[in-house]
Design a protein around this motif. Sequence first.
Motif, PDB file in Angstrom:
ATOM      1  N   ASP A 143     -14.805  47.621  55.294  1.00 27.50           N
ATOM      2  CA  ASP A 143     -13.821  48.032  56.292  1.00 27.50           C
ATOM      3  C   ASP A 143     -13.697  49.549  56.365  1.00 27.50           C
ATOM      4  OD1 ASP A 143     -13.366  45.400  56.879  1.00 27.50           O
ATOM      5  OD2 ASP A 143     -11.572  45.238  55.621  1.00 27.50           O
ATOM      6  N   ALA A 144     -13.982  50.233  55.258  1.00 30.77           N
ATOM      7  CA  ALA A 144     -13.879  51.684  55.235  1.00 30.77           C
ATOM      8  C   ALA A 144     -15.080  52.360  55.899  1.00 30.77           C
ATOM      9  CB  ALA A 144     -13.747  52.173  53.793  1.00 30.77           C
ATOM     10  N   LEU A 145     -16.131  51.611  56.192  1.00 33.98           N
ATOM     11  CA  LEU A 145     -17.349  52.188  56.754  1.00 33.98           C
ATOM     12  C   LEU A 145     -17.297  52.398  58.262  1.00 33.98           C
ATOM     13  CD1 LEU A 145     -20.096  50.268  54.760  1.00 33.98           C
ATOM     14  CD2 LEU A 145     -19.346  52.618  54.444  1.00 33.98           C
ATOM     15  N   TYR A 146     -16.322  51.818  58.914  1.00 36.47           N
ATOM     16  CA  TYR A 146     -16.284  51.957  60.364  1.00 36.47           C
ATOM     17  C   TYR A 146     -14.844  52.108  60.828  1.00 36.47           C
ATOM     18  CZ  TYR A 146     -14.703  47.116  60.571  1.00 36.47           C
ATOM     19  OH  TYR A 146     -13.990  45.965  60.409  1.00 36.47           O
ATOM     20  N   SER A 147     -14.728  52.562  62.038  1.00 40.33           N
ATOM     21  CA  SER A 147     -13.406  52.612  62.658  1.00 40.33           C
ATOM     22  C   SER A 147     -13.543  51.995  64.042  1.00 40.33           C
ATOM     23  CB  SER A 147     -12.895  54.046  62.756  1.00 40.33           C
ATOM     24  OG  SER A 147     -13.715  54.781  63.634  1.00 40.33           O
ATOM     25  N   CYS A 148     -12.484  51.436  64.492  1.00 41.55           N
ATOM     26  CA  CYS A 148     -12.515  50.759  65.777  1.00 41.55           C
ATOM     27  C   CYS A 148     -11.383  51.308  66.635  1.00 41.55           C
ATOM     28  CB  CYS A 148     -12.352  49.246  65.556  1.00 41.55           C
ATOM     29  SG  CYS A 148     -12.492  48.317  67.073  1.00 41.55           S
ATOM     30  N   ASP A 149     -11.737  51.835  67.779  1.00 43.15           N
ATOM     31  CA  ASP A 149     -10.721  52.315  68.701  1.00 43.15           C
ATOM     32  C   ASP A 149     -10.061  51.118  69.347  1.00 43.15           C
ATOM     33  OD1 ASP A 149     -11.407  54.893  68.120  1.00 43.15           O
ATOM     34  OD2 ASP A 149     -12.737  55.119  69.844  1.00 43.15           O
TER      35      ASP A 149
END
Length: 136
Positions: free
Chosen positions: A53-59
Amino acid sequence: MKLNRQEKEIVRRKFCTYCIKVLHGEALNYLDELDRQREREVIFSELLQKDLDALYSCDDYDMADYFTVMGRQVPVRNEWISMALKKLPVKKREIILMLYFLNMTEKEIANCLKLVQSTIHYHKDDSLRLLRKLME
């Protein structure tokens, strides 16, 4: 400078020896680099969920349609599904939203709406049939 056949053979052998040493050194460097990469890299399947979960971010653009069910706002982010749900009668829409968006069972919905479970099952099947027609 002219070399005789024997001297040419000596030069050729020295050059071959030199090439073999260079290629051997490059192979060792390559293997060392692979070892360094293995030490630093981790396979995704071995990562914990919190690390993934820390590897990506979702707008998250608030582009959801909200439906009110049991005093709660239920977001529906898919525009196509949202449009089809708006065309359903209120009672059938509420049952679908409770089932699939609030993860309630037919029995829980029957208790909330004070109906028999078989009625909820009928409304669910009918609603899904209607949704299928609307979305085709």
